[in-house]
Design a protein around this motif. Structure first.
Motif, short mmCIF file in Angstrom:
data_model
loop_
_atom_site.label_atom_id
_atom_site.label_comp_id
_atom_site.label_asym_id
_atom_site.label_seq_id
_atom_site.Cartn_x
_atom_site.Cartn_y
_atom_site.Cartn_z
N CYS A 1 0.82 -1.21 0.00
CA CYS A 1 0.00 0.00 0.00
C CYS A 1 0.86 1.26 0.00
CB CYS A 1 -0.91 0.01 1.23
SG CYS A 1 -2.20 -1.24 1.16
N CYS B 1 -1.30 -4.97 -1.44
CA CYS B 1 -2.39 -4.00 -1.56
C CYS B 1 -3.46 -4.54 -2.52
CB CYS B 1 -1.84 -2.68 -2.10
SG CYS B 1 -3.15 -1.48 -2.43
N PRO B 2 -4.65 -4.88 -2.00
CA PRO B 2 -5.70 -5.36 -2.89
C PRO B 2 -6.36 -4.24 -3.68
CG PRO B 2 -6.49 -5.35 -0.62
CD PRO B 2 -5.07 -4.86 -0.58
N GLY B 3 -6.06 -2.98 -3.31
CA GLY B 3 -6.71 -1.83 -3.97
C GLY B 3 -6.14 -1.54 -5.35
N CYS C 1 -4.94 3.30 3.20
CA CYS C 1 -4.57 3.35 1.78
C CYS C 1 -5.77 3.83 0.95
CB CYS C 1 -4.14 1.95 1.35
SG CYS C 1 -4.03 1.71 -0.43
N CYS D 1 -7.28 1.08 -1.27
CA CYS D 1 -8.00 0.03 -0.53
C CYS D 1 -9.33 0.56 0.01
CB CYS D 1 -7.13 -0.51 0.61
SG CYS D 1 -5.79 -1.58 0.04
ZN ZN Z 1 -3.76 -0.63 -0.43
#
Ligand code: ZN
Ligand code: ACM
Length: 528
Positions: free
Chosen positions: A251, A275-277, A316, A319
């Protein structure tokens, strides 16, 4: 005299795991000079396994006595039957696995004088998934050692090797598209090496990685032994080594460092996770998984999902925007951040499913709406496994309290090598039943059991063997034997004979069953 003869008559054959059906007959088969005949219909793989056995035990003589391996396609996949008579041993199975298991039983039946007692054995396992895990991220173990580990597993009739290849402390798998994963991620876990090595009488490897050719060699060796290899790419937590190589995966964008297992940050969990975002994170993982699938042919890929610290996600912007756009809210399963992790794992599970594979995930993934295609590996306790089975997921049981072989084998901490503070003695391993606490319908979801060997604390290959044996023998009865066939007294006395095989093969094993505690030359206190 009478008592002695009676004891001789009733003593069970020293077989571990004990077969489902054993009927002893009079007399014995002399294997000296015997010859092995493999049915022409046996597969190439089985022929290789049978030939190796014949060579190893010098069973290529010209005497009348014969050991014959016959294919019987109507038998279940992992079943085998052995009939030993005075001049012939007949083995039947429908697959390579059946032949491999029959050979392990024969190895245990062969006495020092090369006699095999006349007997009829019909056998098949209780569970289809019988796993053993090894953490090669915290420490690096050689390919030769991995092959030895597989040999030990096969001797105990296990059929799954769970290979933990990535973590905060090391990335061990060559990925051609992302060379820095090993260039950076497989090195740097050295800190003050002396902190640890001064406590160990055996060398410890913190650095190194497996090339894709190494993986092929391991997978091929495993296949010959009837063992599937499940690689674990542990995400989105436990990813610091990858983030050290490619900081844009996190992130904050880093920088990050590969964490040293015995340094001040080696204990506890890393704060940063993938970071999944960012869509680039998914591109990266899918690229990695595509290469993983190209070298690991098995159905299962382990995606991790354990112990993910999510503090950075909440800070983040990407996210936070993703959580909002997905409409995730805290609910009875977990927080919105836990659900974001499960969403991420679901997306990757679907990617695996599109490629004909199936995800295994740690039990934390029950803290969200886990996709039905995933299989849950229950580690934090028996309860999490029960919860998963009740919710209809397939489950593999490996509870810390019974199946964590990185835990000490006794409470004599001054004599045991350094280990985690919990104790998992061999009898507690033996008495575990993976289906306890479940209704018949729920129990069907328990597809098997696995023991885990984490190496944050464990160091050398010798130490791994000490922690593995003979607890694996006890666990093999948990995995293989129907409950009615388990008997602690029979198991213990059989181990007096089974250990001869360990000695003959130079395996290091713990001797608590024989009143001795500790790894020779290893005299260090427990980790607190
Ligand atoms: Zn993130
Ligand atoms: C685990 O032991 N963190 C799965």
């Amino acid at each position: 005299m009478h008592t002695f003869m009676f004891a001789l008559l009733v003593a069970a054959l020293p077989l571990v795991p004990y077969p489902q059906y054993v009927k002893e007959e009079r007399g014995s088969f002399n294997a000296s000079g015997a010859h092995v005949v493999a049915s022409a219909k046996a597969s190439e793989l089985s022929a290789a396994v049978i030939n190796e056995f014949a060579e190893q035990y010098a069973l290529n003589g010209s005497e009348r006595n014969r050991i014959s391996f016959r294919l019987r396609p109507s038998m279940p996949e992992e079943a085998y039957a052995i009939k030993v008579r005075k001049h012939v041993v007949k083995i039947h199975a429908s697959s390579n696995r059946g032949f491999v298991y029959a050979i392990q039983t024969l190895k245990q039946l062969l006495t020092a004088s090369n006699e095999i007692p006349c007997v009829t054995i019909k056998d098949s396992p209780r569970f289809g998934y019988r796993g053993m895990h090894l953490d090669c991220a915290r420490k690096y173990y050689s390919v030769d050692f991995i092959k030895k580990y597989l040999d030990i597993m096969a001797f105990h009739k296990l059929n799954v090797f769970h290979w933990h290849l990535t973590d905060d402390h090391g990335w061990r798998l060559e990925i051609k598209k992302y060379p820095r994963l090993v260039e950076v991620g497989a090195f740097g876990n050295i800190g003050s090496r002396a902190d640890f090595d001064s406590l160990a009488p055996y060398p410890v490897e913190y650095e190194g990685y497996y090339t894709q050719d190494d993986v092929r060699e391991v997978v091929e060796h495993a296949a010959k032994l009837g063992i599937n290899v499940i690689p674990e790419i542990d995400l989105p937590g436990h990813m610091t080594a990858a983030m050290a190589a490619y900081p844009w995966l996190g992130c904050t964008g880093g920088p990050y460092e590969v964490i040293h297992v015995v340094g001040p940050r080696g204990k506890g969990l890393a704060r940063d996770s993938l970071c999944p975002g960012k869509e680039s994170t998914f591109e990266f993982i899918e690229d990695v998984l595509a290469e993983v699938m190209s070298i690991f042919p098995g159905k299962y890929i382990h995606l991790g999902g354990d112990e993910c610290i999510k503090d950075r996600w909440a800070e983040c912007p990407e996210c936070c925007a993703l959580v909002d756009s997905l409409g995730l809210q805290d609910n009875e399963l977990g927080t919105k951040w836990q659900q974001l992790e499960v969403w991420m794992i679901n997306r990757l599970s679907e990617f695996l499913a599109e490629n004909g594979r199936k995800a295994i995930v740690w039990d934390e993934m029950l803290e969200g709406a886990l996709g039905g295609n995933a299989t849950v590996m229950s580690w934090r306790g028996v309860e999490t496994g029960i919860k998963a089975a009740k919710r209809g997921y397939d489950v593999i049981m490996c509870p810390v309290s019974r199946a964590y072989f990185d835990y000490s084998q006794s409470g004599f901490y001054d004599k045991e090598p350094k280990a985690f503070a919990g104790i998992v003695p061999i009898d507690s391993v033996y008495f575990y039943d993976p289906q306890m606490g479940l209704s018949e319908a729920e129990a069907k979801h328990v597809i098997g059991a696995q023991a885990n060997m984490w190496c944050d604390v464990i160091g050398s290959e010798e130490y791994v063997e000490y922690m593995l044996l003979p607890r694996l023998a006890a666990f093999s009865e948990v995995q293989w034997c129907k409950l009615d066939n388990k008997d602690w007294g029979r198991f213990k006395s059989s181990m007096d004979v089974v250990r001869n095989y360990y000695d003959a093969n130079g395996y290091i094993y713990a001797r608590h069953l024989w009143g001795v505690i500790g790894l020779p030359g290893y005299d260090s206190p427990i980790e607190n």
